[in-house]
Structures are given as structure tokens and as C-alpha cells.
Motif scaffolding. Structure first.
Motif, PDB file in Angstrom:
ATOM      1  N   SER A  58       5.189  -0.077   5.890  1.00 51.08           N
ATOM      2  CA  SER A  58       3.736  -0.003   5.467  1.00 51.08           C
ATOM      3  C   SER A  58       3.962   1.155   4.581  1.00 51.08           C
ATOM      4  O   SER A  58       5.128   2.141   4.602  1.00 51.08           O
ATOM      5  CB  SER A  58       2.905   0.087   6.630  1.00 51.08           C
ATOM      6  N   ALA A 114     -11.586  -1.865   7.743  1.00 48.01           N
ATOM      7  CA  ALA A 114     -11.900  -0.804   6.720  1.00 48.01           C
ATOM      8  C   ALA A 114     -12.687  -1.621   5.699  1.00 48.01           C
ATOM      9  O   ALA A 114     -13.318  -0.845   4.760  1.00 48.01           O
ATOM     10  CB  ALA A 114     -11.064   0.024   6.496  1.00 48.01           C
ATOM     11  N   VAL A 122      -7.090  -8.849   0.702  1.00 42.23           N
ATOM     12  CA  VAL A 122      -5.847  -9.572   1.049  1.00 42.23           C
ATOM     13  C   VAL A 122      -5.644  -9.503   2.375  1.00 42.23           C
ATOM     14  O   VAL A 122      -4.637  -9.777   2.873  1.00 42.23           O
ATOM     15  CB  VAL A 122      -4.584  -8.740   0.386  1.00 42.23           C
ATOM     16  N   GLY A 123      -6.942  -9.264   3.262  1.00 38.32           N
ATOM     17  CA  GLY A 123      -6.725  -9.129   4.612  1.00 38.32           C
ATOM     18  C   GLY A 123      -6.418 -10.369   5.450  1.00 38.32           C
ATOM     19  O   GLY A 123      -6.519 -11.403   5.065  1.00 38.32           O
ATOM     20  N   SER A 124      -5.908 -10.045   6.370  1.00 41.10           N
ATOM     21  CA  SER A 124      -5.086 -11.086   7.354  1.00 41.10           C
ATOM     22  C   SER A 124      -6.110 -11.864   8.185  1.00 41.10           C
ATOM     23  O   SER A 124      -5.811 -12.966   8.798  1.00 41.10           O
ATOM     24  CB  SER A 124      -3.975 -10.365   8.249  1.00 41.10           C
ATOM     25  N   ALA A 129       2.617 -13.101   2.956  1.00 37.79           N
ATOM     26  CA  ALA A 129       3.649 -12.323   2.582  1.00 37.79           C
ATOM     27  C   ALA A 129       3.792 -11.170   3.223  1.00 37.79           C
ATOM     28  O   ALA A 129       2.555 -10.479   2.944  1.00 37.79           O
ATOM     29  CB  ALA A 129       3.826 -12.586   1.075  1.00 37.79           C
ATOM     30  N   SER A 188      -6.130   8.772   1.279  1.00 41.41           N
ATOM     31  CA  SER A 188      -5.798  10.073   1.369  1.00 41.41           C
ATOM     32  C   SER A 188      -4.841  10.746   0.260  1.00 41.41           C
ATOM     33  O   SER A 188      -4.400   9.895  -0.583  1.00 41.41           O
ATOM     34  CB  SER A 188      -4.525  10.055   2.494  1.00 41.41           C
ATOM     35  N   THR A 231      -0.831   9.687   0.194  1.00 39.35           N
ATOM     36  CA  THR A 231      -0.553   8.542  -0.389  1.00 39.35           C
ATOM     37  C   THR A 231      -0.514   8.427  -1.762  1.00 39.35           C
ATOM     38  O   THR A 231       0.144   7.611  -2.339  1.00 39.35           O
ATOM     39  CB  THR A 231      -1.545   7.403   0.586  1.00 39.35           C
ATOM     40  N   LEU A 271       2.164  -1.324   1.595  1.00 39.56           N
ATOM     41  CA  LEU A 271       2.692  -2.293   1.273  1.00 39.56           C
ATOM     42  C   LEU A 271       2.277  -3.329   0.508  1.00 39.56           C
ATOM     43  O   LEU A 271       2.912  -3.713  -0.483  1.00 39.56           O
ATOM     44  CB  LEU A 271       3.242  -2.996   2.584  1.00 39.56           C
ATOM     45  N   VAL A 330      -6.871  -2.916   2.372  1.00 39.85           N
ATOM     46  CA  VAL A 330      -6.996  -1.927   3.318  1.00 39.85           C
ATOM     47  C   VAL A 330      -6.763  -2.674   4.595  1.00 39.85           C
ATOM     48  O   VAL A 330      -6.970  -3.973   4.748  1.00 39.85           O
ATOM     49  CB  VAL A 330      -8.221  -0.866   3.223  1.00 39.85           C
ATOM     50  N   PRO A 331      -6.684  -2.135   5.809  1.00 45.58           N
ATOM     51  CA  PRO A 331      -6.671  -2.651   7.068  1.00 45.58           C
ATOM     52  C   PRO A 331      -8.089  -3.307   7.228  1.00 45.58           C
ATOM     53  O   PRO A 331      -9.052  -2.849   6.757  1.00 45.58           O
ATOM     54  CB  PRO A 331      -6.816  -1.512   8.158  1.00 45.58           C
TER      55      PRO A 331
END
Ligand code: NAP
Length: 309
Positions: A131, A77, A98-100, A126, A39, A42, A15, A73-74
Motif C-alpha cells: 500500500s 472513507a 475503485v472500492g472493493s 487488480a 496527509s 503521502t 497503491l 480511498v478505503p
């Protein structure tokens, strides 16, 4: 003048990565965009959507000669990606994410960052509950905040360049330390998601008694929780595990306040209940006044007559 990088590498093209790709292309923010995803599926989809100029499953390959590297990435990771790219980064490159969560991302990535790059952790406030590369769209970051949590020795010129990049996407910039970021996000984002996951889970556990009613009457409040509860399980598992302390602190506060409300209901203390609901109603008005949402009833959903017109 709008900023333009010679080469931007996007590591992760879900996303957030794909929304960045749309805007970078639309706004001409790079001469070349290289996309990496772990992957092949993707990556193939990113290519079909023409999100970049070159595609690779190797993050190390993608960052070669890139002036700006954005890791999307999450958060769990982040460390393995940082390790993979560290030996291939161009001297002077800006590396951001950009990690949360921020303290954990810094702890994972910083040890792998060579001295000759500028590592500037970031977090755009944002997103949606979707996803993958199809979920992205141009304009996602328009009018939203992007928070940087720079390290003590961050180069001012690199921070200014990264700020100009996000401003070109329409974002407003804020700077804070990572621990403060993690506390603020625990209350404004992480706790609401956990409440949503939990309430939808509870309804599901009620199972056979309510199943049909839950779906049938979902418009009466429950539906608004299901949007948050449909968010990506991997991303949110990682957020929970990587912002553990702040989330546990906010959950404890939340449980105390819920017990207060529970008690007020039990003892018929209408004034307490009314005062709380009056305070919370005012918060919704402040959010609208701050331009963070529109003043349409029911979040602007079309109703029967709107649909016909
Ligand atoms: P997403 O749509 O699920 O995409 C995740 C991307 O990361 C995919 O390209 C995926 O690659 C890759 N990836 C997943 N696991 C990986 C691993 N172990 N190693 C390497 N790459 C991996 O996620 P997203 O919503 O864009 O979120 C990305 C980041 O943005 C997260 O850190 C999240 O906290 C943050 N963020 C999200 C939102 C939001 O609303 N979603 C908002 C702000 C910030 P494959 O598909 O090839 O496996």
C-alpha cells in the motif's frame, strides 16, 4: 482513438491511485492530473514521485474543474470524501471509485452526488499486498477486469467514456448490479483473504511451540497465505465491515464444507477426499486457461538453480 480528459482528479494516492497516476501519465490520458491525499506526508511522497501536476490535501480543491474524479480511498472513507467534494464538482463530471465493495460505497456516496454529475461506481480486480504511493506501478490493470455497477439512470455516454478510459489501461470491462458484485467478490477475494488472515493468526497464536518452525518451514504452503495476510489492515477491516452480509454467508458455506472434509478425514473416506482435490485441481487449470495466471510451477518463483543461472 485513445480517450483524453482535460483534468483528472485522483482522490487517494495509495497503491491503486498511484498505479492510475503512472498509467495516466504514460498513456497521455489527461492534460492535467490533480492529486489529493489527506496527509501531507503521502502527498509529499506523491510529489517526489512526480505522480501528478498539482497536489493538495483538500479533496474539494482537487475536484474543481475536473472532468473525471477517481476516488481511491478505503471503502469506509467513501462517504466523507463524497460529502467533501460534492459542492465543488464540475457539471458533467464523471465521478467514479475503485472500492472493493459496491453496495456500501453507493449507499455512502450517492446521497452526496449532485444531479449534474455522472456517478459510476467501479472496481478494478487488480492489486497487490502493498500500500501507499510507492506501491503503485504502470501496467497494474493490464489484462485485468474492471467491474462497473452503474445506477439505473446512468448516462450511456458517460459510461462509454469511463469504459474507454479503463480499456486504455488494458482492462476488460464487465457490468453487474452491486449486490451481485459483492457476492462474487466475497467468494473470489474476501473469503480467501479472511482464511489467510486467520491461518497466519492461528500459527502466530501457537507461539512459542512452533515459532521457529513456522518461519523455517514456511515454503511448504504457509508462505502463500502470508502474502495475502500481509495486505493493508485498514482496507481489509473496511471490506469486512462493508460487505458483512455476503462475507458471513460465504463463511457459513465455507465452515460447512470444512466440516465435511474434517468428517471425511476422521472416517477415512479417501474417495470423498480424492474427489474434492481432483475438482479443485481442475479449477486451477481453468484459471490458467482464462489467462488469469501463468502456468509456471510455484507461481513462477525462482528456485536455486534458476537463481544461479
Ligand atoms: P492505500 O494504498 O492504503 O491508499 C489509501 C489512500 O486513501 C491514501 O491516499 C490515504 O491517504 C487515503 N485515505 C486513507 N484513509 C482515508 C480517510 N479516512 N479519508 C480520506 N482518505 C483516506 O489503499 P489502496 O490499496 O490504494 O486501496 C484504495 C481503494 O482501492 C480501497 O477502497 C480498496 O478497497 C480498493 N482496491 C484495493 C485493491 C488492492 O489490492 N489494494 C484492489 C482493488 C481495489 P493518506 O495516506 O494521506 O492517509
Amino acid at each position: 482513438m485513445t480517450i483524453q480528459f482535460d483534468r483528472i482528479a485522483l482522490i487517494g494516492i495509495g497503491l491503486i491511485g498511484s498505479s492510475l497516476a503512472h498509467d495516466i501519465k504514460r498513456l497521455g490520458l489527461a492534460k492535467e492530473v490533480v492529486i489529493a491525499s489527506r496527509s501531507a506526508d503521502t502527498l509529499k511522497r506523491a510529489e517526489e514521485l512526480q505522480l501528478g501536476d498539482r497536489y493538495t490535501t483538500s479533496s474539494a480543491e482537487a475536484v474543481k474543474d475536473a472532468d473525471l474524479v477517481i476516488v481511491s480511498v478505503p471503502v469506509g472513507a467513501s462517504g466523507s470524501v463524497a460529502k467533501e467534494i460534492s459542492g465543488s464538482l464540475k457539471p458533467g463530471a464523471i465521478v467514479t471509485d475503485v472500492g472493493s465493495t459496491k453496495a456500501s460505497v453507493i449507499a455512502q456516496m450517492q446521497p452526496h452526488m449532485p444531479d449534474h454529475v455522472h456517478f459510476i461506481p467501479g472496481h478494478p480486480l487488480a492489486g497487490t499486498e502493498k500500500s501507499g504511493p510507492d506501491a503503485g506501478f504502470p501496467g497494474l490493470f493490464e489484462g485485468r477486469w474492471c467491474i462497473f455497477t452503474p445506477l439505473a439512470d446512468t448516462d450511456e455516454a458517460a459510461l462509454a467514456a469511463l469504459s474507454r478510459f479503463w480499456e486504455a489501461l488494458g482492462s476488460k470491462i464487465d457490468v453487474m448490479d452491486p449486490e451481485h458484485h459483492d457476492k462474487v467478490l466475497a467468494i473470489v477475494s474476501h473469503l480467501p483473504h479472511l482464511i489467510a488472515f486467520n491461518i497466519v493468526g492461528t500459527a502466530d497464536d501457537l507461539g512459542t511451540v512452533t515459532q521457529s518452525e513456522v518461519i523455517k518451514y514456511s515454503a511448504s504452503g504457509f508462505r502463500d497465505f502470508t502474502r495475502l495476510a500481509a495486505s493493508d489492515p485498514t482496507m481489509w477491516r473496511d471490506v469486512c465491515l462493508h460487505n458483512k452480509d455476503a462475507i458471513l454467508e460465504m463463511l457459513a458455506r465455507f465452515s460447512e464444507d470444512l466440516a465435511y472434509l474434517q468428517r471425511a478425514i476422521r472416517w477415512g473416506e479417501g474417495d470423498k477426499i480424492f474427489d474434492l482435490f481432483t475438482r479443485t485441481r481442475a479449477i486451477r487449470r481453468s484459471i490458467i486457461e482464462a489467462g488469469q495466471d501463468v502456468d509456471a510451477p510455484d507461481f513462477g518463483r525462482p528456485h536455486t538453480l534458476d537463481k544461479k543461472s
